[in-house]
Design a protein around this motif. Structure first.
Motif, mmCIF file in Angstrom:
data_model
loop_
_atom_site.group_PDB
_atom_site.id
_atom_site.type_symbol
_atom_site.label_atom_id
_atom_site.label_comp_id
_atom_site.label_asym_id
_atom_site.label_seq_id
_atom_site.Cartn_x
_atom_site.Cartn_y
_atom_site.Cartn_z
ATOM 1 N N MET A 1 73.358 69.420 44.586
ATOM 2 C CA MET A 1 72.923 68.093 44.120
ATOM 3 C C MET A 1 71.429 67.932 44.368
ATOM 4 S SD MET A 1 74.354 64.336 45.215
ATOM 5 C CE MET A 1 73.771 64.491 46.904
ATOM 6 N N ASP A 2 70.719 67.424 43.358
ATOM 7 C CA ASP A 2 69.281 67.211 43.467
ATOM 8 C C ASP A 2 69.013 65.911 44.228
ATOM 9 O OD1 ASP A 2 66.605 67.200 43.262
ATOM 10 O OD2 ASP A 2 66.504 66.979 41.077
ATOM 11 N N THR A 3 68.412 66.055 45.412
ATOM 12 C CA THR A 3 68.134 64.871 46.238
ATOM 13 C C THR A 3 66.659 64.471 46.178
ATOM 14 O OG1 THR A 3 67.756 66.267 48.187
ATOM 15 C CG2 THR A 3 69.999 65.436 47.826
ATOM 16 N N LYS A 4 65.925 65.061 45.241
ATOM 17 C CA LYS A 4 64.504 64.762 45.120
ATOM 18 C C LYS A 4 64.295 63.308 44.710
ATOM 19 C CE LYS A 4 60.320 66.299 42.731
ATOM 20 N NZ LYS A 4 59.766 67.225 41.717
ATOM 21 N N GLU A 5 63.393 62.632 45.425
ATOM 22 C CA GLU A 5 63.091 61.242 45.117
ATOM 23 C C GLU A 5 62.217 61.147 43.866
ATOM 24 O OE1 GLU A 5 64.158 58.510 46.633
ATOM 25 O OE2 GLU A 5 65.364 59.676 48.043
ATOM 26 N N PRO A 6 62.343 60.062 43.085
ATOM 27 C CA PRO A 6 61.487 59.878 41.911
ATOM 28 C C PRO A 6 60.014 59.828 42.319
ATOM 29 C CG PRO A 6 63.313 58.321 41.905
ATOM 30 C CD PRO A 6 63.318 58.968 43.253
ATOM 31 N N THR A 7 59.169 60.374 41.471
ATOM 32 C CA THR A 7 57.732 60.363 41.738
ATOM 33 C C THR A 7 57.196 58.939 41.638
ATOM 34 O OG1 THR A 7 57.459 62.606 40.883
ATOM 35 C CG2 THR A 7 55.488 61.230 40.968
ATOM 36 N N THR A 8 56.417 58.543 42.618
ATOM 37 C CA THR A 8 55.862 57.192 42.670
ATOM 38 C C THR A 8 54.348 57.230 42.441
ATOM 39 O OG1 THR A 8 55.422 57.287 45.046
ATOM 40 C CG2 THR A 8 57.624 56.558 44.356
ATOM 41 N N LEU A 9 53.761 56.040 42.318
ATOM 42 C CA LEU A 9 52.307 55.945 42.197
ATOM 43 C C LEU A 9 51.631 56.540 43.427
ATOM 44 C CD1 LEU A 9 49.734 54.953 40.802
ATOM 45 C CD2 LEU A 9 50.100 52.711 41.858
ATOM 46 N N GLU A 10 52.234 56.318 44.596
ATOM 47 C CA GLU A 10 51.676 56.875 45.826
ATOM 48 C C GLU A 10 51.678 58.408 45.781
ATOM 49 O OE1 GLU A 10 53.843 54.410 45.689
ATOM 50 O OE2 GLU A 10 52.661 52.751 46.528
ATOM 51 N N ASP A 11 52.721 58.984 45.183
ATOM 52 C CA ASP A 11 52.774 60.443 45.055
ATOM 53 C C ASP A 11 51.639 60.954 44.168
ATOM 54 O OD1 ASP A 11 55.106 60.613 46.596
ATOM 55 O OD2 ASP A 11 56.380 60.291 44.839
ATOM 56 N N ILE A 12 51.434 60.288 43.029
ATOM 57 C CA ILE A 12 50.373 60.685 42.109
ATOM 58 C C ILE A 12 49.012 60.547 42.789
ATOM 59 C CG2 ILE A 12 49.223 60.164 39.923
ATOM 60 C CD1 ILE A 12 51.970 61.445 39.590
ATOM 61 N N THR A 13 48.824 59.450 43.514
ATOM 62 C CA THR A 13 47.568 59.233 44.219
ATOM 63 C C THR A 13 47.335 60.316 45.271
ATOM 64 O OG1 THR A 13 47.773 56.841 43.912
ATOM 65 C CG2 THR A 13 46.242 57.585 45.600
ATOM 66 N N GLU A 14 48.401 60.717 45.948
ATOM 67 C CA GLU A 14 48.291 61.772 46.960
ATOM 68 C C GLU A 14 47.882 63.094 46.333
ATOM 69 O OE1 GLU A 14 48.176 63.544 50.638
ATOM 70 O OE2 GLU A 14 48.338 61.408 50.141
ATOM 71 N N VAL A 15 48.425 63.399 45.151
ATOM 72 C CA VAL A 15 48.042 64.621 44.442
ATOM 73 C C VAL A 15 46.551 64.585 44.103
ATOM 74 C CG1 VAL A 15 48.328 65.952 42.328
ATOM 75 C CG2 VAL A 15 50.333 65.051 43.497
ATOM 76 N N ILE A 16 46.077 63.449 43.578
ATOM 77 C CA ILE A 16 44.658 63.307 43.234
ATOM 78 C C ILE A 16 43.789 63.461 44.482
ATOM 79 C CG2 ILE A 16 42.897 61.702 42.384
ATOM 80 C CD1 ILE A 16 45.089 60.505 40.570
ATOM 81 N N ARG A 17 44.245 62.860 45.576
ATOM 82 C CA ARG A 17 43.499 62.936 46.836
ATOM 83 C C ARG A 17 43.336 64.382 47.297
ATOM 84 N NH1 ARG A 17 45.177 59.306 52.074
ATOM 85 N NH2 ARG A 17 43.690 60.156 53.600
ATOM 86 N N GLN A 18 44.430 65.138 47.265
ATOM 87 C CA GLN A 18 44.358 66.517 47.718
ATOM 88 C C GLN A 18 43.630 67.408 46.716
ATOM 89 O OE1 GLN A 18 47.801 68.252 49.566
ATOM 90 N NE2 GLN A 18 48.674 66.249 50.094
ATOM 91 N N LEU A 19 43.804 67.136 45.421
ATOM 92 C CA LEU A 19 43.106 67.915 44.394
ATOM 93 C C LEU A 19 41.594 67.786 44.550
ATOM 94 C CD1 LEU A 19 44.006 67.986 40.609
ATOM 95 C CD2 LEU A 19 41.655 67.797 41.354
ATOM 96 N N THR A 20 41.120 66.543 44.663
ATOM 97 C CA THR A 20 39.672 66.328 44.769
ATOM 98 C C THR A 20 39.126 66.861 46.089
ATOM 99 O OG1 THR A 20 40.101 64.066 45.569
ATOM 100 C CG2 THR A 20 39.634 64.333 43.224
#
Length: 213
Positions: A1-20
């Motif tokens: 069973m896939d227990t992965k949580e839906p991607t949130t705005l905070e998740d997207i922001t975290e990706v941008i933070r780490q990318l930059t």
């Protein structure tokens, strides 16, 4: 069973933070290992490739190209988006300065600030030269054109005065940083050393013959 949580705005922001952060650390260490000139050449190669890769990934993820999204939006929305991103860039600069000041002191924060600008300003000038297709030595006319496409050109009020054949005066008439400090009842930020570092690096990259005083 896939227990992965839906991607949130905070998740997207975290990706941008780490990318930059990761991109910036590559740039900083490249300067340390290769010197500024070679690091700027490497950023040109890496940045151009990265833009194409990112654009392709976003197109596949969204089912429409980022450019098509902008083309379908009204111009006012696009302008607001550009301003939001530029002002976020300035905010990032400010919160980093404050964080270093809190960790150490004003002198240390200014030293870090000036070092960052000594590297970012030439990069910003390189990008302006590419965008405007300026020659290697663009002279004062090239510098004036490049100043118009800087981040700060869209954030602060400024003017060019006292023009002669061999010089001109560039003046900020309303600086967001200083205006914010005034609203908070704080004294002006002592920006002269940083400003000379910033504009010297920018000007020399546009034309090595230009001096900033």
């Amino acid at each position: 069973m896939d227990t992965k949580e839906p991607t949130t705005l905070e998740d997207i922001t975290e990706v941008i933070r780490q990318l930059t952060s990761h991109y910036g650390l590559w740039m900083a260490e490249s300067v340390h290992q290769l010197g500024l000139e070679a690091a700027l050449d490497a950023e040109k190669e890496a940045g151009d490739k990265f833009f194409k890769i990112l654009s392709g990934k976003l197109t596949r993820a969204l089912g429409i190209s980022p450019q098509s999204v902008l083309d379908s939006a009204d111009q006012d929305t696009v302008e607001k988006l550009g301003m939001a991103l530029r002002s976020a860039w300035l905010a990032a600069d400010g919160v980093w300065f404050q964080a270093i000041e809190h960790q150490a002191d004003m002198t240390t924060a200014k030293r870090v600030n000036d070092t960052c600008w000594s590297r970012f300003s030439p990069l910003e000038a390189r990008r302006a030269k590419d965008i405007l297709e300026l020659p290697k030595n663009g002279g004062l006319e090239g510098l004036k054109a490049a100043l118009k496409v800087r981040m700060y050109a869209h954030l602060n009020r400024w003017e060019i005065t006292d023009e002669t054949e061999n010089s001109f005066v560039f003046r900020m008439t309303d600086c967001r940083v200083q205006s914010a400090r005034k609203r908070k009842g704080l004294p002006d930020y002592p920006c002269k050393s940083g400003g000379i570092t910033e504009y010297t690096g920018f000007s020399r990259e546009i034309d090595s013959r230009i001096k900033c005083v």
